[in-house]
Design an enzyme around this catalytic site. Structure first.
Site, mmCIF file in Angstrom:
data_model
loop_
_atom_site.group_PDB
_atom_site.id
_atom_site.type_symbol
_atom_site.label_atom_id
_atom_site.label_comp_id
_atom_site.label_asym_id
_atom_site.label_seq_id
_atom_site.Cartn_x
_atom_site.Cartn_y
_atom_site.Cartn_z
ATOM 1 N N ASP A 85 4.696 3.607 -3.484
ATOM 2 C CA ASP A 85 4.781 2.142 -3.421
ATOM 3 C C ASP A 85 5.883 1.624 -2.504
ATOM 4 O OD1 ASP A 85 6.502 3.260 -5.420
ATOM 5 O OD2 ASP A 85 6.821 1.271 -6.285
ATOM 6 N N GLU A 143 6.829 3.412 -8.446
ATOM 7 C CA GLU A 143 8.158 3.868 -8.882
ATOM 8 C C GLU A 143 9.136 2.711 -8.927
ATOM 9 O OE1 GLU A 143 12.114 4.952 -9.078
ATOM 10 O OE2 GLU A 143 11.297 4.149 -7.216
ATOM 11 N N GLU A 144 8.906 1.725 -8.056
ATOM 12 C CA GLU A 144 9.878 0.635 -7.902
ATOM 13 C C GLU A 144 9.784 -0.431 -8.986
ATOM 14 O OE1 GLU A 144 12.202 0.784 -5.859
ATOM 15 O OE2 GLU A 144 11.588 1.870 -4.069
HETATM 16 NI NI NI Z 1 12.801 5.151 -3.925
#
Ligand code: NI
Length: 398
Positions: A85, A143-144
Site C-alpha cells: 500500500d 500496512e499503513e
Molecule cells: Ni512502511
C-alpha cells in the site's frame, strides 16, 4: 547451496525489470485495501513464473503463492512477506516515475517491497532444483492503516495449508546507508496505541473562574501528569513514549469552555509496559480530572503490537546479511519507536524483520519515510532481493 557469485549475477541480470516494476508501482500508487491494480499485477507475474496455489483477494487484496523446492521431499515452509500500500501524500518529487494519482504516493518504499518479493519469487522459481521445502510468498494490503492487512490475512488462514514454520519480512531504510543491512534480535519496533481523553468541565465567563470548572487548566495538568508515567513508572532501562499530540478547546478569549479534548500515542516494547501505561493513563487522567472537579472520559485503542524478532531466526538473517553485504556492512539495528504490522506474523511464528539501507546523499536521496520527497536508491533492491533469497534458502537448509 547457491553459489554467491552466481546468485548475485542472476539478480543483476533481472534488475532492469525489477526497477521497471518498482517505478510502475510508484507511478500507480494505491491506498490501503485498494491495492487492486498492484495485486492484479502480482498475481499475473506469479502465474507466469509457474508459482503454485496462487490465492487472491485474501483480506481484500492480499495474494499468496507457493514455490516448492524439488531438491528434497517434504521439508519446512517459510513465509516471505511484502506490503503493497501507498500513503495519502502529495508527491513533490520531480522524476519520470512520479505518482500519477495526486494525493497518493509510495512514500514508504512499499513499491520497492512488492517489486523485490516478485524478484525473489522469480529467483527461487528458477532454482527449484536447488532447495528442499516450500517458500510461501505473501503480498499484503494496508500496512499503513491500522488495524492493517496482516491480521485479517492471518485470520483468513495464510499461516496454514501448508503450515508455515517461519516468517521473514524486510523494510527499505532511508535512515541506513545504501549497502547496509540492519538486523536485531528481540524487540525491534514498538507497539503503537492511541488514546483520546475528553474532559467535561463547566463553561463560564473568563472573568469569573469561580463559577466554572476550567477544562483547559485540567487538561494542562493531565498533560503534565502523563509525563510522569514513563519518567517514574517505567523501568528506566526499558523505554516508552506517551505523547499528547492533540489538545482542542475553547473559541473565545473571554469564555471558559465546557470541554477539552486531548489525544495522543503510546509506544512500548513489552506487554508489561503496554498494560501498565494503558491502565495508568486512564487512572491518571480520570484521577486528575476528579481531583479538580471535572470528569474525564478516556478511550484507549491498541494498535500494532511490538515487533519482536526470534533470536534463532535473526541469526539466520544475520548470516544471510553477512553473505550479502559483508560483515562490515551488517549493523545491529537500533530499536525503533515506529510500528509495523509484520508483528502479527511474529506473534504467531518465529521469524525476523530486517532493514535494507537505501539512503544515498550523493544522489540527494536523503528524505525520510512518509516525506513528500521520499525516494530511494534502487540499487538497494538488489541487496534486498539477495538478502531475502539467502535468508529463505538458509532457513530451509537449517
Ligand atoms: Ni512502511
Amino acid at each position: 547451496m547457491v553459489a554467491l557469485a552466481e546468485l548475485r549475477e542472476s539478480i543483476e541480470e533481472i534488475m532492469p525489470g525489477v526497477v521497471a516494476d518498482r517505478r510502475d508501482f510508484h507511478e500507480n500508487p494505491e491506498l490501503a485495501f485498494h491495492e487492486v491494480r498492484t495485486a492484479g499485477i502480482v498475481a499475473e507475474r506469479l502465474r507466469a513464473l509457474g508459482v503454485e496455489d496462487i490465492r487472491t483477494g485474501i483480506a481484500g487484496t492480499g495474494v499468496t503463492g507457493l514455490i516448492r523446492g524439488e531438491a528434497a521431499a517434504g521439508g519446512k515452509t517459510v513465509l516471505l512477506r511484502a506490503d503493497m500500500d501507498a500513503l495519502p501524500i502529495l508527491e513533490e518529487n520531480e522524476v519520470d516515475y512520479v505518482s500519477r494519482t495526486p494525493g497518493v504516493m509510495h512514500a514508504c518504499g512499499h513499491d520497492a517491497h512488492t517489486a523485490m518479493l516478485l524478484a525473489v519469487s522469480r529467483t527461487l522459481a528458477t532454482r527449484r532444483g536447488e532447495f528442499g521445502g516450500t517458500v510461501k510468498v505473501l503480498f499484503q494490503p494496508a500496512e499503513e492503516m491500522p488495524p492493517g492487512g496482516a491480521k485479517p490475512m492471518i485470520a483468513a488462514g495464510v499461516l496454514e495449508d501448508p503450515h508455515v514454520d517461519a516468517v521473514f519480512g524486510l523494510h527499505i531504510n532511508q535512515d541506513g546507508p545504501l549497502g547496509t543491512i540492519d538486523v536485531r534480535s528481540g524487540p525491534y519496533m514498538a507497539a503503537a496505541d492511541r488514546f483520546s481523553i475528553k474532559i467535561h468541565g463547566k463553561g463560564g465567563h473568563g472573568a469569573r473562574p469561580q463559577d466554572s470548572v476550567d477544562p483547559i487548566l485540567i487538561g494542562a495538568q493531565i498533560v503534565t501528569a502523563l509525563q510522569a508515567l514513563v519518567a517514574r513508572e517505567v523501568d528506566p532501562v526499558e523505554s516508552g513514549v506517551v505523547s499528547v499530540c492533540v489538545f482542542k478547546s475553547g473559541e473565545a478569549f473571554n469564555v471558559i469552555p465546557d470541554t477539552a479534548e486531548l489525544g495522543g500515542t503510546v509506544r512500548t516494547f513489552t506487554q508489561a509496559n503496554r498494560d501498565l501505561l494503558e491502565r495508568r493513563l486512564g487512572e491518571v487522567a480520570t484521577g486528575v480530572a476528579t481531583a479538580l472537579r471535572a470528569v474525564a472520559e478516556v478511550d484507549y485503542t491498541r494498535g500494532y503490537p511490538a515487533t519482536v524478532n526470534d533470536p534463532a531466526m535473526t541469526e539466520i538473517a544475520r548470516e544471510a546479511a553477512i553473505e550479502t553485504v559483508g560483515v562490515e556492512h551488517v549493523r545491529d539495528g537500533a530499536m525503533l519507536m515506529g510500528a509495523e504490522d509484520f508483528s502479527y506474523f511474529l506473534q504467531e511464528r518465529p521469524g525476523s524483520f530486517f532493514f535494507v539501507g537505501s539512503r544515498n546523499p550523493e544522489r540527494g536521496l536523503i528524505w525520510g519515510h512518509h516525506h513528500p520527497r521520499f525516494d530511494l536508491d534502487e540499487a538497494a533492491l538488489a541487496v534486498g532481493i539477495e538478502m531475502m533469497t539467502r535468508t529463505a534458502l538458509k532457513y530451509l537448509a537449517s
